[in-house]
Design an enzyme around this catalytic site. Sequence first.
Site, short mmCIF file in Angstrom:
data_model
loop_
_atom_site.label_atom_id
_atom_site.label_comp_id
_atom_site.label_asym_id
_atom_site.label_seq_id
_atom_site.Cartn_x
_atom_site.Cartn_y
_atom_site.Cartn_z
N CYS A 156 0.83 -1.21 0.00
CA CYS A 156 0.00 0.00 0.00
C CYS A 156 0.86 1.26 0.00
O CYS A 156 1.36 1.66 1.05
CB CYS A 156 -0.95 -0.01 1.20
SG CYS A 156 -2.00 1.45 1.25
N CYS A 186 -0.44 4.10 2.14
CA CYS A 186 -0.22 3.91 3.59
C CYS A 186 1.22 4.22 3.97
O CYS A 186 1.48 4.84 4.98
CB CYS A 186 -0.51 2.46 4.00
SG CYS A 186 -1.97 1.75 3.26
N ASP A 187 2.16 3.73 3.17
CA ASP A 187 3.55 3.69 3.61
C ASP A 187 4.52 4.58 2.82
O ASP A 187 5.69 4.69 3.19
CB ASP A 187 4.06 2.24 3.57
CG ASP A 187 3.23 1.32 4.46
OD1 ASP A 187 2.77 1.79 5.51
OD2 ASP A 187 3.03 0.15 4.10
#
Length: 316
Positions: free
Chosen positions: A138, A141-142
């Site tokens: 992701c 997300c990261d």
Amino acid sequence: MDTQNEKVRCLIIGSGPAGYTAAIYASRANLSPVLYEGIQPGGQLTTTTEVENFPGYPDGITGPELMEDLKKQAARFGTDIRRGIVTAADLSKAPYKITVEGEKVVEAETLIICTGATAKYLGLPDEAKYAGMGVSACATCDGFFYRKKNVAVVGGGDTACEEALYLASLAKQVYLIVRKPYLRASKVMQERVFKTPNITVLFEHNTVGLFGENGVEGAHLVKRKGEADEEKVDIAIDGFFLAIGHKPNSDIFKPWLETDEVGYIQTIEGTPRTKVAGVFAAGDVADPRYRQAVTAAGSGCKAAIEAERYLSEKGI
């Protein structure tokens, strides 16, 4: 031996942000919900270390802690949270029959499906070895953790291009590792990728391994695998992002509900309602587009409100 099936007003399947949020709302509406945690208690977020984009946590929080907080909140209002995997479903008529662990049958007046999706991996042992240490599925997300660093994205479709473009705005250099000699992505996405100076597309490359001491430091690739001119290539990277798709956990519901070609449950536009009255789908199992904790939580809230309205209209 004829055992009596358990009867419940509201059954929630899955324990990610969608499932727990649905449980918080359903229990506060006195629906006495029962929630089965499923294969991965806490959902996909339990595999992420730091969550910085969930509202209300200015200093960030770990995925497992966030899910534990949501679980406690659902339990506080009286949700009956249980371990167990749902193995079969009969949605032919209400109450809907849900089989847990192949034997116990629960009859539910309303059903909220929050079974999530599972990111597809290449299947390399190194992916597990470096999970949370440079390997991610992701970018949204990261990606933030890879500012000014070098990263690679695996995949050749729209998702892979989107992830590469997103990472290009943060990282120093992005490699897009594509198995085929072309991109499957839409023409618009392809053009955007080719126009971005810090994205390098590596066509006809397969990833065969990752390396690094305390996290990912690079990837072993093979160019034109199996051809006469096959060659080994190593790239130096700090992050390795998989963008080869997700598989929604919807198989047992497919005989009753409409899904798209990938398996995402189709809901009535803008709502968590499925084509079966009293059956709702929330979170990543019904969301090919956003797949974020906060959007999943929002859809879980909607599903619980819909379930409550459905039950009150039916006078149940």
